[in-house]
Write an enzyme that holds these catalytic residues in place. Sequence first.
Site, PDB file in Angstrom:
ATOM      1  N   ASP A  22      -4.781  -6.302  -0.626  1.00 19.19           N
ATOM      2  CA  ASP A  22      -4.784  -5.581   0.651  1.00 19.19           C
ATOM      3  C   ASP A  22      -6.228  -5.161   0.920  1.00 19.19           C
ATOM      4  O   ASP A  22      -7.085  -5.261   0.036  1.00 19.19           O
ATOM      5  CB  ASP A  22      -3.867  -4.348   0.581  1.00 19.19           C
ATOM      6  CG  ASP A  22      -3.873  -3.521   1.859  1.00 19.19           C
ATOM      7  OD1 ASP A  22      -3.864  -4.108   2.961  1.00 19.19           O
ATOM      8  OD2 ASP A  22      -3.913  -2.271   1.777  1.00 19.19           O
ATOM      9  N   SER A  23      -6.466  -4.637   2.110  1.00 19.22           N
ATOM     10  CA  SER A  23      -7.794  -4.101   2.407  1.00 19.22           C
ATOM     11  C   SER A  23      -8.087  -2.855   1.566  1.00 19.22           C
ATOM     12  O   SER A  23      -9.245  -2.506   1.382  1.00 19.22           O
ATOM     13  CB  SER A  23      -7.875  -3.738   3.889  1.00 19.22           C
ATOM     14  OG  SER A  23      -6.913  -2.738   4.189  1.00 19.22           O
ATOM     15  N   TYR A  54      -9.476  -3.499   7.738  1.00 19.44           N
ATOM     16  CA  TYR A  54      -9.390  -4.856   8.260  1.00 19.44           C
ATOM     17  C   TYR A  54      -8.920  -4.829   9.728  1.00 19.44           C
ATOM     18  O   TYR A  54      -9.216  -5.720  10.503  1.00 19.44           O
ATOM     19  CB  TYR A  54      -8.379  -5.686   7.463  1.00 19.44           C
ATOM     20  CG  TYR A  54      -8.863  -6.254   6.135  1.00 19.44           C
ATOM     21  CD1 TYR A  54     -10.085  -5.887   5.571  1.00 19.44           C
ATOM     22  CD2 TYR A  54      -8.081  -7.174   5.441  1.00 19.44           C
ATOM     23  CE1 TYR A  54     -10.506  -6.420   4.355  1.00 19.44           C
ATOM     24  CE2 TYR A  54      -8.493  -7.720   4.232  1.00 19.44           C
ATOM     25  CZ  TYR A  54      -9.703  -7.343   3.688  1.00 19.44           C
ATOM     26  OH  TYR A  54     -10.103  -7.886   2.496  1.00 19.44           O
ATOM     27  N   GLY A  55      -8.140  -3.811  10.066  1.00 17.80           N
ATOM     28  CA  GLY A  55      -7.454  -3.793  11.361  1.00 17.80           C
ATOM     29  C   GLY A  55      -8.356  -3.725  12.570  1.00 17.80           C
ATOM     30  O   GLY A  55      -7.942  -4.017  13.685  1.00 17.80           O
ATOM     31  N   CYS A  85      -0.804  -7.088   3.169  1.00 18.71           N
ATOM     32  CA  CYS A  85      -1.550  -6.556   4.313  1.00 18.71           C
ATOM     33  C   CYS A  85      -1.066  -7.307   5.543  1.00 18.71           C
ATOM     34  O   CYS A  85      -1.144  -8.546   5.587  1.00 18.71           O
ATOM     35  CB  CYS A  85      -3.042  -6.800   4.078  1.00 18.71           C
ATOM     36  SG  CYS A  85      -4.076  -6.426   5.498  1.00 18.71           S
ATOM     37  N   ASN A  86      -0.565  -6.572   6.518  1.00 20.82           N
ATOM     38  CA  ASN A  86      -0.065  -7.223   7.734  1.00 20.82           C
ATOM     39  C   ASN A  86      -1.194  -7.900   8.508  1.00 20.82           C
ATOM     40  O   ASN A  86      -1.032  -9.003   9.035  1.00 20.82           O
ATOM     41  CB  ASN A  86       0.612  -6.194   8.637  1.00 20.82           C
ATOM     42  CG  ASN A  86       1.907  -5.666   8.054  1.00 20.82           C
ATOM     43  OD1 ASN A  86       2.966  -6.186   8.346  1.00 20.82           O
ATOM     44  ND2 ASN A  86       1.837  -4.659   7.199  1.00 20.82           N
ATOM     45  N   THR A  87      -2.343  -7.207   8.575  1.00 22.00           N
ATOM     46  CA  THR A  87      -3.463  -7.734   9.356  1.00 22.00           C
ATOM     47  C   THR A  87      -3.897  -9.090   8.793  1.00 22.00           C
ATOM     48  O   THR A  87      -4.082 -10.057   9.537  1.00 22.00           O
ATOM     49  CB  THR A  87      -4.645  -6.741   9.309  1.00 22.00           C
ATOM     50  OG1 THR A  87      -4.145  -5.423   9.545  1.00 22.00           O
ATOM     51  CG2 THR A  87      -5.696  -7.071  10.335  1.00 22.00           C
ATOM     52  N   GLU A 165      -5.637   6.597   4.032  1.00 17.00           N
ATOM     53  CA  GLU A 165      -6.694   6.392   3.032  1.00 17.00           C
ATOM     54  C   GLU A 165      -7.321   7.721   2.616  1.00 17.00           C
ATOM     55  O   GLU A 165      -7.864   7.846   1.534  1.00 17.00           O
ATOM     56  CB  GLU A 165      -7.788   5.462   3.595  1.00 17.00           C
ATOM     57  CG  GLU A 165      -7.417   3.999   3.586  1.00 17.00           C
ATOM     58  CD  GLU A 165      -7.557   3.320   2.208  1.00 17.00           C
ATOM     59  OE1 GLU A 165      -8.361   3.789   1.386  1.00 17.00           O
ATOM     60  OE2 GLU A 165      -6.844   2.329   1.963  1.00 17.00           O
ATOM     61  N   CYS A 201       2.232  -1.947   9.036  1.00 17.20           N
ATOM     62  CA  CYS A 201       0.986  -1.873   8.265  1.00 17.20           C
ATOM     63  C   CYS A 201       1.366  -1.259   6.934  1.00 17.20           C
ATOM     64  O   CYS A 201       2.111  -0.263   6.898  1.00 17.20           O
ATOM     65  CB  CYS A 201      -0.040  -0.996   8.988  1.00 17.20           C
ATOM     66  SG  CYS A 201      -1.488  -0.604   7.976  1.00 17.20           S
ATOM     67  N   THR A 202       0.871  -1.829   5.851  1.00 16.59           N
ATOM     68  CA  THR A 202       1.317  -1.355   4.528  1.00 16.59           C
ATOM     69  C   THR A 202       0.760   0.026   4.170  1.00 16.59           C
ATOM     70  O   THR A 202       1.154   0.609   3.170  1.00 16.59           O
ATOM     71  CB  THR A 202       0.945  -2.386   3.439  1.00 16.59           C
ATOM     72  OG1 THR A 202      -0.470  -2.650   3.502  1.00 16.59           O
ATOM     73  CG2 THR A 202       1.707  -3.679   3.640  1.00 16.59           C
ATOM     74  N   HIS A 203      -0.143   0.540   4.999  1.00 17.82           N
ATOM     75  CA  HIS A 203      -0.611   1.914   4.792  1.00 17.82           C
ATOM     76  C   HIS A 203       0.374   2.951   5.342  1.00 17.82           C
ATOM     77  O   HIS A 203       0.292   4.127   4.994  1.00 17.82           O
ATOM     78  CB  HIS A 203      -1.953   2.137   5.498  1.00 17.82           C
ATOM     79  CG  HIS A 203      -3.140   1.646   4.727  1.00 17.82           C
ATOM     80  ND1 HIS A 203      -3.459   0.312   4.611  1.00 17.82           N
ATOM     81  CD2 HIS A 203      -4.082   2.323   4.023  1.00 17.82           C
ATOM     82  CE1 HIS A 203      -4.556   0.186   3.882  1.00 17.82           C
ATOM     83  NE2 HIS A 203      -4.950   1.397   3.513  1.00 17.82           N
TER      84      HIS A 203
HETATM   85  N1  DGL Z   1      -2.834  -2.281   5.119  1.00 17.87           N
HETATM   86  C1  DGL Z   1      -3.277  -3.188   6.099  1.00 17.87           C
HETATM   87  C2  DGL Z   1      -2.154  -3.762   6.945  1.00 17.87           C
HETATM   88  O1  DGL Z   1      -1.026  -3.814   6.490  1.00 17.87           O
HETATM   89  C3  DGL Z   1      -4.592  -3.027   6.798  1.00 17.87           C
HETATM   90  C4  DGL Z   1      -5.112  -1.699   7.132  1.00 17.87           C
HETATM   91  C5  DGL Z   1      -6.564  -1.842   7.581  1.00 17.87           C
HETATM   92  O2  DGL Z   1      -7.372  -2.184   6.717  1.00 17.87           O
HETATM   93  O3  DGL Z   1      -6.854  -1.675   8.778  1.00 17.87           O
HETATM   94  O4  DGL Z   1      -2.369  -4.193   8.047  1.00 17.87           O
END
Ligand code: DGL
Length: 292
Positions: A22-23, A54-55, A85-87, A165, A201-203
């Site tokens: 993931d990011s 990453y987003g 990571c979805n992105t 984060e 988003c996994t966050h």
């Molecule tokens: N956790 C990531 C996702 O699922 C990316 C979050 C990020 O880095 O912007 O998209």
Amino acid sequence: MTTDNKSATSLPAASLPIGVFDSGVGGLTVLRALKKALPHEDFLYLGDTARLPYGTKSGATVARYALQTTRVLVDQGVKLLVIACNTASSVALPGLAEAYPGLPVVGVIEPGARACCAQAPHGRIAVIATGGTVRGAAYQTAILRHRPQATIATRPAQVFVALAEEGWTEGPEVEAVAKRYLDPLMAEFPEGGPDCLVLGCTHFPVLAEAIRKVLPKGVCLVDSAETTAESVALELAERGLLKPVPQGMKDGEQPCGTVRFFATDDPERFAKVGEIFLGTPLAAADITLVDL
Ligand code: DGL
């Protein structure tokens, strides 16, 4: 089976770990579900914390980052890759398939789409995700494959990544941000609101309690962690890649695999925030700093 893995590992493929990236620490919510579903498998987790988020980046940049993080994991030897990571899942799958033709890759968007379709009796689905995921319309595409009649509204909620984060998972600040994102999104469903809200988003799952407080009653929250773990288990089984259960285990004994963590920035910070996502203690000494 070969994974086109150029590393010099002599382990049989089924005994190799599963690579997850993931990011940052968000993908640990997926790792948690993977560990639960596949307790005796071994895992390598890489959080690209130096380049997070990453987003906010372009698809081309995220696809390039995904190739670089995957290279580190493949060099260690992995039998399957999970893009937690979805992105990255929304843009990196074609490039990874081309670069590593023998490596099974599981992203989180398809499992997330499956999960929300199963929990949307009226086909009304709201999605929050990063700017990159929303821009690429990956959820719409995946959901409509399962439910062509679905009504879908999506909204970027990038500030949630920063809050997560930071380890700010609850309190009035988080609820205020949630309200600002969700009120206009809910208004896009004038007839009784959506059936569910996808945490795309996994966050986001660590913010679930705060989000629930501002969400209209009856709207359920869906994330892709469990369905991703199911997809991984299925993929391993189909390819004969499930790790053999250690011999000589007594009845009732729980097999327990290992996890090795890698981060591209400060292990201290990764450990401190990461344990909120993983739900178990993490020590900085267990995290290896890598440069991509
Ligand atoms: N956790 C990531 C996702 O699922 C990316 C979050 C990020 O880095 O912007 O998209």
